[in-house]
Scaffold this active site. Structure first.
Site, PDB file in Angstrom:
ATOM      1  N   ALA A  63       0.863  -1.184   0.000  1.00 27.06           N
ATOM      2  CA  ALA A  63       0.000   0.000   0.000  1.00 27.06           C
ATOM      3  C   ALA A  63       0.897   1.230   0.000  1.00 27.06           C
ATOM      4  CB  ALA A  63      -0.870  -0.014   1.250  1.00 27.06           C
ATOM      5  N   GLY A 102       0.470  -5.189   0.878  1.00 23.90           N
ATOM      6  CA  GLY A 102      -0.691  -5.136  -0.008  1.00 23.90           C
ATOM      7  C   GLY A 102      -0.369  -5.678  -1.393  1.00 23.90           C
ATOM      8  N   GLU A 105      -0.637  -9.236  -1.148  1.00 24.14           N
ATOM      9  CA  GLU A 105      -2.057  -9.572  -0.933  1.00 24.14           C
ATOM     10  C   GLU A 105      -2.828  -9.551  -2.253  1.00 24.14           C
ATOM     11  OE1 GLU A 105      -2.206  -6.613   2.381  1.00 24.14           O
ATOM     12  OE2 GLU A 105      -3.483  -8.138   3.302  1.00 24.14           O
ATOM     13  N   GLU A 125       3.835  -5.824   7.140  1.00 28.22           N
ATOM     14  CA  GLU A 125       3.026  -4.780   7.784  1.00 28.22           C
ATOM     15  C   GLU A 125       3.293  -4.661   9.282  1.00 28.22           C
ATOM     16  OE1 GLU A 125       1.919  -6.859   5.475  1.00 28.22           O
ATOM     17  OE2 GLU A 125       0.420  -5.895   4.184  1.00 28.22           O
TER      18      GLU A 125
HETATM   19  C1  3H9 Z   1       0.459  -2.372   3.350  1.00 25.83           C
HETATM   20  O1  3H9 Z   1       0.684  -2.863   2.277  1.00 25.83           O
HETATM   21  C2  3H9 Z   1      -0.904  -2.384   4.002  1.00 25.83           C
HETATM   22  C3  3H9 Z   1      -1.837  -3.414   3.424  1.00 25.83           C
HETATM   23  O2  3H9 Z   1      -1.690  -4.649   4.056  1.00 25.83           O
HETATM   24  C4  3H9 Z   1      -3.264  -3.065   3.697  1.00 25.83           C
HETATM   25  C5  3H9 Z   1      -3.870  -1.984   2.941  1.00 25.83           C
HETATM   26  C6  3H9 Z   1      -5.366  -1.842   3.148  1.00 25.83           C
HETATM   27  N1  3H9 Z   1       4.697   3.418   0.038  1.00 25.83           N
HETATM   28  O3  3H9 Z   1      13.379   1.700   0.557  1.00 25.83           O
HETATM   29  P1  3H9 Z   1      13.810   2.390  -0.674  1.00 25.83           P
HETATM   30  C7  3H9 Z   1       9.523   4.755  -1.109  1.00 25.83           C
HETATM   31  S1  3H9 Z   1       1.660  -1.570   4.202  1.00 25.83           S
HETATM   32  C8  3H9 Z   1       5.204   4.625  -0.277  1.00 25.83           C
HETATM   33  O4  3H9 Z   1      14.809   3.481  -0.561  1.00 25.83           O
HETATM   34  P2  3H9 Z   1      14.969  -0.071  -1.609  1.00 25.83           P
HETATM   35  C9  3H9 Z   1      10.634   5.029  -0.112  1.00 25.83           C
HETATM   36  O5  3H9 Z   1      10.198   5.887   0.905  1.00 25.83           O
HETATM   37  C10 3H9 Z   1       3.069  -1.597   3.158  1.00 25.83           C
HETATM   38  N2  3H9 Z   1       6.520   4.839  -0.523  1.00 25.83           N
HETATM   39  O6  3H9 Z   1      14.324   1.353  -1.794  1.00 25.83           O
HETATM   40  C11 3H9 Z   1      11.688   5.654  -0.998  1.00 25.83           C
HETATM   41  O7  3H9 Z   1      11.317   7.013  -1.211  1.00 25.83           O
HETATM   42  P3  3H9 Z   1      12.425   8.167  -1.343  1.00 25.83           P
HETATM   43  C12 3H9 Z   1       3.782  -2.878   3.191  1.00 25.83           C
HETATM   44  C13 3H9 Z   1       7.317   3.775  -0.486  1.00 25.83           C
HETATM   45  O8  3H9 Z   1      15.231  -0.587  -2.955  1.00 25.83           O
HETATM   46  C14 3H9 Z   1      11.514   4.898  -2.321  1.00 25.83           C
HETATM   47  O9  3H9 Z   1      10.198   4.350  -2.281  1.00 25.83           O
HETATM   48  N3  3H9 Z   1       5.015  -2.771   2.437  1.00 25.83           N
HETATM   49  C15 3H9 Z   1       6.848   2.502  -0.174  1.00 25.83           C
HETATM   50  O10 3H9 Z   1      16.075  -0.004  -0.620  1.00 25.83           O
HETATM   51  C16 3H9 Z   1      12.503   3.770  -2.513  1.00 25.83           C
HETATM   52  O11 3H9 Z   1      12.476   2.931  -1.356  1.00 25.83           O
HETATM   53  C17 3H9 Z   1       6.176  -2.473   3.025  1.00 25.83           C
HETATM   54  O12 3H9 Z   1       6.273  -2.323   4.222  1.00 25.83           O
HETATM   55  C18 3H9 Z   1       5.464   2.339   0.087  1.00 25.83           C
HETATM   56  N4  3H9 Z   1       4.940   1.126   0.383  1.00 25.83           N
HETATM   57  O13 3H9 Z   1      13.846  -0.971  -0.912  1.00 25.83           O
HETATM   58  C19 3H9 Z   1       7.364  -2.330   2.114  1.00 25.83           C
HETATM   59  N5  3H9 Z   1       7.899   1.628  -0.179  1.00 25.83           N
HETATM   60  O14 3H9 Z   1      13.259   7.763  -2.496  1.00 25.83           O
HETATM   61  C20 3H9 Z   1       8.077  -1.040   2.362  1.00 25.83           C
HETATM   62  C21 3H9 Z   1       8.977   2.359  -0.522  1.00 25.83           C
HETATM   63  O15 3H9 Z   1      11.616   9.384  -1.519  1.00 25.83           O
HETATM   64  N6  3H9 Z   1       9.180  -0.813   1.463  1.00 25.83           N
HETATM   65  N7  3H9 Z   1       8.641   3.651  -0.685  1.00 25.83           N
HETATM   66  O16 3H9 Z   1      13.184   8.120  -0.031  1.00 25.83           O
HETATM   67  C22 3H9 Z   1      10.367  -1.466   1.560  1.00 25.83           C
HETATM   68  O17 3H9 Z   1      10.556  -2.342   2.369  1.00 25.83           O
HETATM   69  C23 3H9 Z   1      11.464  -1.030   0.633  1.00 25.83           C
HETATM   70  O18 3H9 Z   1      11.179   0.271   0.198  1.00 25.83           O
HETATM   71  C24 3H9 Z   1      11.656  -1.921  -0.616  1.00 25.83           C
HETATM   72  C25 3H9 Z   1      12.671  -1.250  -1.593  1.00 25.83           C
HETATM   73  C26 3H9 Z   1      12.183  -3.287  -0.162  1.00 25.83           C
HETATM   74  C27 3H9 Z   1      10.361  -2.091  -1.372  1.00 25.83           C
END
Ligand code: 3H9
Length: 707
Positions: A63, A102, A105, A125
């Site tokens: 999400a 998400g 999911e 999450e």
């Molecule tokens: C969810 O899904 C809830 C659902 O169950 C229910 C819904 C109803 N959103 O980390 P990076 C940005 S909760 C917005 O440097 P990497 C991040 O801030 C979500 N922004 O790259 C950064 O921005 P900036 C569950 C996001 O290659 C840029 O993207 N998912 C999101 O080292 C690059 O990210 C998670 O918890 C996001 N979801 O790592 C996953 N994700 O460049 C969270 C990233 O401006 N994300 N950004 O600083 C991660 O774990 C890592 O970002 C990922 C990439 C492994 C994907």
């Protein structure tokens, strides 16, 4: 604005591609686009199956976290996933990169999942203080079984395509590298074999297994409680998974999941954990990166093979660097090498690396020497010698003569003035502080101490090395102790005052552990060695401000008996027969009583809340001073220093975030109350007073442009 979701055909297969860089987060536009694409697929007579795929580097990483804390615009993700699952023709998710939260999911709502071999999946999450709220807690147990799903959901870990396949969470690991090709090939098989749709909601066999195991949820809760350490979300995740097992039907389970999700979404812990997520990324954005360019670093010299030097060496070896360790004589370099070998051996034993990898690392990347001249060709030197200005000055004088032009000269000092160290060279612009935390191969914090003359290229280089070594680099200005140790100095002092005034050291530690730290300040002091602080106090005695209250006599007395903590078997705690967990020591309590008697202090009782009130107020007040002096760029930098170097519970977000959530008014009121007892220690930071006057909080400073 055009939709981030496109719809195309590959023969009888509809390809639904989401392009929302950088990580294809499921923003409102993506959700709307997916919903529209599924409706179109339903009416598309030409298409017999559909593939959902992400453009760019990844499938959906979840999400859009930026939407959290605000009203979520329709359509909601759970509804979109239900629409995909309800589709009358088969839908395949083609995964690459990281299909998380998400994002995964959505894949679980598809009828089939195929992944390229490098893909990772997960439901992280829990780390954001919430639970998988788009059906993940209901669908994952139906596919992988309750125990496996609970492990995945409560740990939040990312698993590789191979493990996901073993768990049944994906149907095929493709040999293709392009996920669209992988998806189309797989969809072709489905059409060819007339496999039809396969809604996850209809799979009930694994739930039946769970229903037969009466102790299952007691076990899962006990395991989650142990790991959670005060964090709410892991246990609430278990409640949601339980609903999959106990609910009348799938939709009732989904409703329960939603209720629990909303509860967590409204919690302080969710707010703090999201702050930590963005904070971890924000601290890497410093003004010098816009002005400078990182120099190329392949070979690094580390001076010192003690605990610190060898820890730094291991961190750098793991990051792939060539490392030359320098020690003063053969015995010392042999000891340094053994430390490195022993830690790598531990890594082999824990399955983190193979024996061959270790051997190759030692043979090809590690070089031990007693000659400083070996540093003539390195690109960066990190000095980790004894913490004395004279010794450091001598080392930097030598480095100035030996190192090639452009080599970055870094000191791992934890307190000393980096400007003074830099002045020993004819190239102060190449000098910087790189303060690692022990054990340096594990702790993620790296304070990057920018001296007056440090060139932006040198700052950029330090940040680049930090990133490559999987450290969280945080910029600090020069002051005694930099951000972390300077702030720690204050809460250690307040802890000692609390003891002098009536608390036992054990009550202080218990309160701090109860707050969520892994260890209290006195267990920590015993672990680090009481002699270190004792030596510092003696060194600083002559220059101590007469207005400063000295509350360390009781620890000095313990030291006078040769009791320095764990390493001597006794300290503030007692460690019989080398035990690692200390026992309360009645002698310590007697010493404290005697000191109180000599100082005419009548012991008072302090509740755990009162202890934390002082402990956190001291931390926040000093944090505000560090900010007002420009030592830290933003409040979030102080928060991340505490999280990654000092064990502050991530789910509290850091001291400055904690202050914002408590209300700065109430923090200032506490400080003013304590000021009546000791107006020197508790002088409120002007910045804190100003923020309260203006009705602002620390977070307002995080949002300012940094230049
Ligand atoms: C969810 O899904 C809830 C659902 O169950 C229910 C819904 C109803 N959103 O980390 P990076 C940005 S909760 C917005 O440097 P990497 C991040 O801030 C979500 N922004 O790259 C950064 O921005 P900036 C569950 C996001 O290659 C840029 O993207 N998912 C999101 O080292 C690059 O990210 C998670 O918890 C996001 N979801 O790592 C996953 N994700 O460049 C969270 C990233 O401006 N994300 N950004 O600083 C991660 O774990 C890592 O970002 C990922 C990439 C492994 C994907």
């Amino acid at each position: 604005m055009s939709s981030p979701v496109s719809y195309s055909h590959d023969g009888a297969i509809a390809v639904i591609t989401v392009d929302n860089p950088p990580v294809n987060a499921l923003s409102q536009a993506v959700r709307q686009g997916l919903s529209t694409a599924i409706t179109r697929f339903e009416g598309d007579r030409k298409a017999k199956a559909a593939v959902i795929v992400g453009a760019g580097r990844t499938f959906f990483a979840g999400a859009d976290i930026k939407e959290f804390g605000k009203p979520i615009a329709a359509p909601g993700l759970p509804g979109v996933v239900n629409e995909i699952e309800a589709c009358s023709k088969p839908v395949v998710a083609a995964l690459h990169g990281t299909a998380l939260g998400g994002g995964f999911e959505v894949a679980l709502g598809c009828h089939y999942r195929v992944a390229v071999s490098s893909a990772k999946v997960g439901l992280p999450e829990v780390n954001l203080g919430i639970l998988p709220g788009a059906g993940g807690t209901q669908r994952a147990p139906r596919i992988a079984g309750v125990e496996a799903a609970a492990d995945l959901i409560t740990s939040g870990r990312h698993i590789g395509a191979g493990e996901a396949f073993e768990l049944g969470l994906i149907d095929e690991v493709s040999n293709e590298t392009d996920p669209t090709v992988a998806g189309v090939v797989f969809a072709g098989l489905i059409i060819g074999n007339d496999m039809g749709r396969r809604p996850t909601r209809d799979m009930n066999a694994k739930l039946e297994d769970a229903r037969a195991d009466k102790e299952l949820f007691t076990r899962l809760r006990a395991a989650a409680r142990k790991k959670a350490r005060g964090q709410l979300s892991p246990l609430v995740c278990i409640d949601a998974i339980e609903a999959a097992v106990t609910s009348r039907d799938f939709d009732a389970g989904l409703r329960k999941e939603r209720k629990l999700f909303d509860k967590l979404m409204a919690s302080d812990q969710r707010e703090a954990l999201i702050h930590a997520f963005f904070g971890e990324r924000a601290v890497g954005k410093v003004p010098e990166l816009a002005k400078g360019k990182a120099r190329e670093v392949n070979k690094i010299g580390v001076i010192g093979g003690g605990t610190m030097g060898s820890g730094i060496t291991i961190a750098l070896l793991n990051a792939g660097y060539q490392v030359t360790m320098v020690e003063r004589d053969d015995a010392a370099i042999a000891a340094g090498r053994s430390r490195v070998e022993a830690t790598l051996e531990g890594g082999v034993a824990r399955g983190k690396m193979s024996g061959e990898q270790r051997d190759r690392m030692l043979a090809d990347q590690f070089h031990g020497t007693t000659s400083m001249n070996a540093l003539a060709t390195v690109d960066l030197v990190i000095e980790a010698v004894f913490e004395s200005m004279d010794v450091k000055k001598d080392v930097f004088g030598q480095l100035d003569k030996i190192c090639k032009p452009g080599c970055v000269l870094a000191s791992n000092t934890s307190y000393l003035n980096v400007n003074e160290i830099a002045a020993m060279t004819r190239r102060p612009e190449d000098v910087i502080g790189m303060h690692f935390f022990s054990p340096a191969n594990i702790m993620r914090l790296l304070e990057i101490v920018v001296a007056e003359k440090s060139h932006p290229d040198v700052v950029a280089t330090a940040f680049a090395v930090a990133r490559k070594a999987n450290k969280v680099g945080i910029r600090s200005g020069v002051c005694d102790g930099f951000i972390g140790n300077r702030v720690m100095g204050k809460y250690l002092r307040v802890s000692q005052m609390l003891v002098e005034d009536g608390a036992t050291p054990y009550e202080v530690d218990e309160a701090v552990v109860g707050f969520g730290y892994p260890m209290g300040p006195f267990s920590m002091s015993d672990l680090a060695g009481l002699d270190i602080g004792w030596a510092t106090r003696k060194r600083k005695a002559a220059t101590r401000d007469p207005r400063e209250r000295y509350a360390s006599d009781w620890i000095d007395r313990i030291c006078e008996q040769g009791h320095y903590g764990q390493k001597t078997g006794r300290g503030i705690y007692n460690y019989p027969e080398g035990a690692r967990k200390g026992e309360h020591d009645p002698d310590t309590l007697r010493i404290i009583d005697n000191v109180r008697g000599e100082k005419n202090i009548t012991a008072r009782k302090f509740s755990a809340d009162q202890i934390i009130e002082r402990y956190m107020a001291a931390m926040i007040n000093e944090g505000a001073k560090v900010l007002q002096e420009g030592i830290a760029l933003r409040p979030v930098d102080i928060d991340m220093v505490q999280l990654f170097g000092y064990g502050h519970p991530r789910w509290r977000g850091g001291p400055m975030k904690y202050a914002d959530m408590q209300g700065l008014n109430s923090i200032l009121a506490s400080i003013r109350k304590f000021e009546t007892e000791d107006d020197w220690f508790w002088k409120p930071a002007q910045l804190l007073v100003d923020l309260v006057d203006r009705g602002e909080n620390f977070d307002s400073l995080n949002k300012r442009e940094i230049s």
